[in-house]
Motif scaffolding. Structure first.
Motif, mmCIF file in Angstrom:
data_model
loop_
_atom_site.group_PDB
_atom_site.id
_atom_site.type_symbol
_atom_site.label_atom_id
_atom_site.label_comp_id
_atom_site.label_asym_id
_atom_site.label_seq_id
_atom_site.Cartn_x
_atom_site.Cartn_y
_atom_site.Cartn_z
ATOM 1 N N LEU A 140 43.772 40.337 22.808
ATOM 2 C CA LEU A 140 42.545 40.054 23.737
ATOM 3 C C LEU A 140 42.573 37.986 23.545
ATOM 4 C CD1 LEU A 140 39.827 38.916 24.262
ATOM 5 C CD2 LEU A 140 38.389 38.625 21.437
ATOM 6 N N LYS A 141 42.713 37.271 25.062
ATOM 7 C CA LYS A 141 43.433 35.822 25.385
ATOM 8 C C LYS A 141 42.011 35.289 25.750
ATOM 9 C CE LYS A 141 47.514 37.568 24.764
ATOM 10 N NZ LYS A 141 48.414 37.586 23.517
ATOM 11 N N ILE A 142 41.754 33.867 25.231
ATOM 12 C CA ILE A 142 41.013 32.978 25.425
ATOM 13 C C ILE A 142 41.027 32.294 26.231
ATOM 14 C CG2 ILE A 142 38.790 31.653 25.156
ATOM 15 C CD1 ILE A 142 38.706 34.347 23.585
ATOM 16 N N VAL A 143 40.943 32.507 28.217
ATOM 17 C CA VAL A 143 41.577 31.627 29.261
ATOM 18 C C VAL A 143 40.556 30.552 29.617
ATOM 19 C CG1 VAL A 143 43.170 33.637 29.449
ATOM 20 C CG2 VAL A 143 41.079 33.479 30.721
ATOM 21 N N ASP A 144 41.250 29.991 30.151
ATOM 22 C CA ASP A 144 40.118 29.024 31.134
ATOM 23 C C ASP A 144 39.954 29.533 32.347
ATOM 24 O OD1 ASP A 144 40.768 26.579 29.209
ATOM 25 O OD2 ASP A 144 43.219 26.510 30.349
ATOM 26 N N PRO A 145 38.540 28.765 33.659
ATOM 27 C CA PRO A 145 37.990 29.643 33.997
ATOM 28 C C PRO A 145 38.371 29.593 35.413
ATOM 29 C CG PRO A 145 36.372 27.818 33.095
ATOM 30 C CD PRO A 145 37.807 27.754 32.351
ATOM 31 N N ASP A 146 39.324 28.564 35.275
ATOM 32 C CA ASP A 146 40.308 28.565 36.623
ATOM 33 C C ASP A 146 41.914 29.967 36.486
ATOM 34 O OD1 ASP A 146 42.121 27.644 34.571
ATOM 35 O OD2 ASP A 146 42.023 25.812 35.954
ATOM 36 N N PHE A 147 41.198 30.654 35.741
ATOM 37 C CA PHE A 147 42.698 31.959 35.460
ATOM 38 C C PHE A 147 42.642 33.357 36.505
ATOM 39 C CE2 PHE A 147 43.296 36.471 33.584
ATOM 40 C CZ PHE A 147 44.819 36.062 33.812
ATOM 41 N N ASP A 148 43.502 32.752 36.825
ATOM 42 C CA ASP A 148 43.691 33.854 37.773
ATOM 43 C C ASP A 148 44.196 35.376 37.788
ATOM 44 O OD1 ASP A 148 44.315 35.002 40.632
ATOM 45 O OD2 ASP A 148 46.222 33.922 40.895
ATOM 46 N N TRP A 149 42.522 35.939 37.980
ATOM 47 C CA TRP A 149 42.601 37.433 37.497
ATOM 48 C C TRP A 149 43.868 38.333 37.856
ATOM 49 C CZ3 TRP A 149 41.906 41.271 40.900
ATOM 50 C CH2 TRP A 149 41.419 41.190 42.180
ATOM 51 N N THR A 150 44.161 37.750 39.408
ATOM 52 C CA THR A 150 45.429 38.694 40.364
ATOM 53 C C THR A 150 46.471 39.129 38.823
ATOM 54 O OG1 THR A 150 46.528 37.079 41.812
ATOM 55 C CG2 THR A 150 44.134 38.817 42.375
ATOM 56 N N THR A 151 46.550 37.933 37.776
ATOM 57 C CA THR A 151 47.973 38.000 37.718
ATOM 58 C C THR A 151 48.159 38.738 36.676
ATOM 59 O OG1 THR A 151 47.144 35.864 35.758
ATOM 60 C CG2 THR A 151 48.868 35.861 37.837
ATOM 61 N N ALA A 152 46.301 39.761 36.235
ATOM 62 C CA ALA A 152 46.579 40.601 35.131
ATOM 63 C C ALA A 152 47.595 41.489 35.509
ATOM 64 C CB ALA A 152 45.110 40.873 34.647
ATOM 65 N N SER A 153 47.352 43.085 34.640
ATOM 66 C CA SER A 153 48.425 43.382 34.272
ATOM 67 C C SER A 153 47.260 44.905 34.502
ATOM 68 C CB SER A 153 49.323 43.917 33.453
ATOM 69 O OG SER A 153 50.617 42.995 33.474
ATOM 70 N N GLU A 154 47.989 46.189 35.489
ATOM 71 C CA GLU A 154 47.238 47.254 36.236
ATOM 72 C C GLU A 154 46.628 47.772 33.989
ATOM 73 O OE1 GLU A 154 47.492 52.025 37.141
ATOM 74 O OE2 GLU A 154 49.364 50.409 37.249
ATOM 75 N N ASN A 155 45.341 47.655 34.676
ATOM 76 C CA ASN A 155 44.039 48.764 32.936
ATOM 77 C C ASN A 155 44.088 47.215 32.150
ATOM 78 O OD1 ASN A 155 44.311 51.056 34.207
ATOM 79 N ND2 ASN A 155 45.784 51.732 33.168
ATOM 80 N N ASP A 156 44.397 46.143 32.497
ATOM 81 C CA ASP A 156 43.692 44.859 32.053
ATOM 82 C C ASP A 156 42.147 44.733 32.349
ATOM 83 O OD1 ASP A 156 45.909 44.601 30.746
ATOM 84 O OD2 ASP A 156 46.306 42.606 31.246
ATOM 85 N N ILE A 157 41.760 44.058 31.855
ATOM 86 C CA ILE A 157 39.922 43.169 31.385
ATOM 87 C C ILE A 157 39.893 42.322 31.787
ATOM 88 C CG2 ILE A 157 38.035 43.578 30.344
ATOM 89 C CD1 ILE A 157 38.165 46.243 29.425
ATOM 90 N N VAL A 158 39.315 41.807 32.650
ATOM 91 C CA VAL A 158 38.998 40.300 32.678
ATOM 92 C C VAL A 158 37.242 39.848 33.290
ATOM 93 C CG1 VAL A 158 39.683 37.770 34.229
ATOM 94 C CG2 VAL A 158 41.723 39.832 34.392
ATOM 95 N N ILE A 159 37.624 39.620 31.952
ATOM 96 C CA ILE A 159 35.720 38.620 31.573
ATOM 97 C C ILE A 159 35.140 37.400 32.614
ATOM 98 C CG2 ILE A 159 33.162 39.011 30.519
ATOM 99 C CD1 ILE A 159 35.485 40.880 28.796
#
Length: 160
Positions: free
Chosen positions: A56-75
């Motif tokens: 579980l990673k807490i990220v800033d609102p400007d986090f670029d979801w396209t940098t996440a890996s396959e099967n990750d969850i971005v909320i």
């Protein structure tokens, strides 16, 4: 409440303050982290999360979801306050809209949370597959599930 976010496509969660959106999300995140889920959950625009897990990673609102890996969850919590998703923007960035429309190919589960559906850019709203809406009534939460724009079910959950 036995509604799970894992395994669904893009999700939009709405409901007024205090209606149970955050509780629902944290309950689902906790349940996912109790499984053999090997990927990462990115949670944006929140403070004070008490779950201690390296997945579980807490990220800033400007986090670029396209940098996440396959099967990750971005909320993205309070997504209506994030400029690039907000309805206050007359036009969503074309590249972002194109990426959201092709999100399924990435295997990333995107979840947007807002108090009201109209707070999110209308073009983006149309691309989201499921809409969970929490409506607070006296001593109970009514939970509506839509498969955009078709009503799927209503759960009546009583709190004691």
């Amino acid at each position: 409440m036995d509604i799970q976010i894992l395994g669904r496509e893009s999700i939009f969660i709405t409901g007024r303050e205090g209606s149970g959106k955050s509780h629902f999300l944290m309950q689902n995140i906790y349940a996912i982290l109790q499984t053999d889920f090997k990927n990462t959950i990115y949670l944006s625009n929140v403070k004070g999360v008490a779950i201690d897990d390296p997945r579980l990673k807490i990220v800033d609102p400007d986090f670029d979801w396209t940098t996440a890996s396959e099967n990750d969850i971005v909320i993205y919590d309070e997504a209506g306050t994030i400029d690039r998703f907000s309805n206050m923007q007359n036009k969503l960035h074309t590249d972002e809209l194109k990426m959201i429309s092709q999100r399924r190919k990435t295997g990333i589960l995107l979840i947007f949370v807002a108090q009201d559906p109209l707070m999110i850019n209308s073009a983006m709203r149309k691309l989201l597959k499921f809409h969970f809406h929490f409506s607070l009534d006296t001593f109970k939460v009514l939970f509506f599930v839509f498969n955009f724009q078709k009503f799927v079910m209503c759960l009546d959950v009583t709190f004691f």
